[in-house]
Scaffold this motif. Structure first.
Motif, short mmCIF file in Angstrom:
data_model
loop_
_atom_site.label_atom_id
_atom_site.label_comp_id
_atom_site.label_asym_id
_atom_site.label_seq_id
_atom_site.Cartn_x
_atom_site.Cartn_y
_atom_site.Cartn_z
N GLY A 1 -4.42 4.80 -14.85
CA GLY A 1 -4.73 6.21 -15.04
C GLY A 1 -5.22 6.94 -13.81
N GLY A 2 -5.20 6.32 -12.66
CA GLY A 2 -5.66 6.97 -11.43
C GLY A 2 -4.55 7.67 -10.70
N GLN A 3 -4.92 8.34 -9.60
CA GLN A 3 -3.96 9.02 -8.75
C GLN A 3 -3.60 8.15 -7.54
OE1 GLN A 3 -2.45 11.98 -9.32
NE2 GLN A 3 -3.50 12.04 -11.31
N PRO A 4 -2.34 8.12 -7.15
CA PRO A 4 -1.95 7.31 -5.98
C PRO A 4 -2.71 7.73 -4.72
CG PRO A 4 -0.02 8.10 -7.17
CD PRO A 4 -1.19 8.82 -7.75
N VAL A 5 -3.01 6.77 -3.90
CA VAL A 5 -3.75 7.01 -2.66
C VAL A 5 -2.83 6.72 -1.48
CG1 VAL A 5 -5.76 6.38 -1.27
CG2 VAL A 5 -5.91 6.34 -3.77
N ASN A 6 -2.79 7.65 -0.54
CA ASN A 6 -1.95 7.48 0.65
C ASN A 6 -2.74 6.65 1.68
OD1 ASN A 6 0.01 7.63 2.57
ND2 ASN A 6 0.15 9.86 2.58
N PHE A 7 -2.83 5.36 1.47
CA PHE A 7 -3.63 4.48 2.32
C PHE A 7 -3.16 4.51 3.78
CE2 PHE A 7 -4.02 2.50 -1.91
CZ PHE A 7 -5.39 2.41 -2.02
N LEU B 1 0.79 -1.23 0.00
CA LEU B 1 0.00 0.00 0.00
C LEU B 1 0.82 1.28 0.00
CD1 LEU B 1 -2.67 -1.06 2.66
CD2 LEU B 1 -2.93 -1.08 0.18
N THR B 2 2.11 1.20 0.23
CA THR B 2 2.90 2.42 0.27
C THR B 2 2.87 3.17 -1.05
OG1 THR B 2 5.10 3.32 0.72
CG2 THR B 2 5.01 1.19 -0.38
N MET B 3 3.01 4.49 -0.98
CA MET B 3 3.02 5.31 -2.20
C MET B 3 4.36 5.23 -2.93
SD MET B 3 0.91 8.75 -1.12
CE MET B 3 0.90 9.34 -2.81
N ASP B 4 5.36 4.76 -2.23
CA ASP B 4 6.70 4.67 -2.83
C ASP B 4 6.92 3.27 -3.40
OD1 ASP B 4 9.27 5.17 -3.59
OD2 ASP B 4 10.11 5.00 -1.56
#
Length: 317
Positions: free
Chosen positions: A164-170, A149-152
């Motif tokens: 095509g979506g934007q990353p989510v900071n779960f 789930l990390t953004m990195d």
């Protein structure tokens, strides 16, 4: 005539009962099996209850319990007038309700599905697979979630951006805290929770299913009218025990998910006790919080058990 009178007037002397010591010696192996569990609860559950005294004191470690000043209900007054406490209390209740609503039914459903599998080899393989996560520590479970789930470079966010979506900071999001928490609990504990239910289902008389099939009942009818009523008492007992732990959630799990961004919804009583008691040295105040938790849990267990008996169930005692 005399013999008859003598027999009627004779006093029947009961055989003397064996002494307590003789009974213990006769059943010594049973008592030896009980001994480890008894010692565990005595040493780690009952003896530490003496320490609850410090919730009514201004406890100072160098003075000890007997030398610390008594302050009465001061810590409880602080507890109930602290707005931060009520937010933490609300978070604890939300975590508990999430567990009850979303996790508690899952082992039941999974047990029903496994019980319908006729291929014994396939059934054992599936059971082994769903049992395995229980033996992983929460550190490993949370670490796996972090990698996903990390953004990195997290796998989930990589898939989102690929489509095509934007990353989510779960991991830092307040909205995603409870969904992530309950999904981790389901993945780790659902398989292990099926053990009790499958054991209860194994005790059901097969003749009931045969009679139902002769009456034209399908599999769903058999589950609804035979399997579920037969395990109802087990479900009630486990639910009562679950209600008793309403304020006693998994400290390690929540603590690993807790961070500065989701603290407003992730801080619960267990993590609060750890922070106030061990990090800040407020031993008396944190003990008061723990005592409050225990009293609430006891009241809920007694009430749930009473309610179960009102509806005709056996309860836990």
């Amino acid at each position: 005539m005399n013999n008859t009178a003598a027999q009627s007037s004779a006093v029947i002397v009961p055989k003397p009962k064996s002494s307590l010591l003789k009974r213990v010696v006769r059943n010594r192996y049973i008592y030896l099996m009980i001994l480890p569990g008894f010692l565990y609860f005595l040493i780690f559950k009952y003896v530490p209850m003496f320490g609850l005294i410090i919730s009514f004191q201004d406890y100072q470690p160098y003075k000890g319990i007997m030398g610390s000043e008594w302050v009465g209900l001061e810590h409880f007054q602080r507890l109930f007038t602290d707005s931060e406490f009520w937010n933490i209390f609300k978070n604890t209740l939300v975590v508990f309700l999430v567990n009850i609503v979303f996790y508690f039914p899952v082992p039941i459903v999974l047990s029903l599905m496994l019980n319908e599998v006729t291929n014994s080899y396939f059934k054992r393989v599936v059971q082994t697979i769903v049992y395995v996560p229980h033996f992983l520590s929460w550190v490993i479970v949370v670490s796996i979630s972090f990698v996903l789930l990390t953004m990195d470079g997290g796998l989930i966010n990589e898939l989102i951006t690929f489509f095509g979506g934007q990353p989510v900071n779960f991991l830092m999001s307040e909205e995603w805290f409870n969904p992530i928490y309950v999904l981790q609990v389901i993945w780790r504990e659902a398989g292990w929770g099926t053990i009790v239910y499958l054991a209860a289902m194994a005790a059901i008389d097969p003749g009931l299913y045969e009679a139902a099939r002769m009456d034209g009942a399908g599999r769903f009818r058999q589950i609804w009218h035979i399997t579920l009523p037969s395990i109802r008492s087990v479900v009630i007992v486990l639910l009562i025990l679950k209600v008793g732990s309403v304020l006693d959630t998994s400290f390690e799990h929540i603590y690993l998910l807790l961070n500065s961004m989701n603290k407003n919804v992730a801080e619960i009583l267990d993590t609060f006790v750890y922070t106030a008691g061990l990090k800040q040295g407020q031993f008396s105040f944190s003990t008061a919080v723990g005592l409050f938790k225990s009293v609430i849990g006891l009241i809920l267990v007694l009430f749930s058990n009473w309610l179960a008996k009102k509806f005709g169930e056996e309860g836990i005692y």
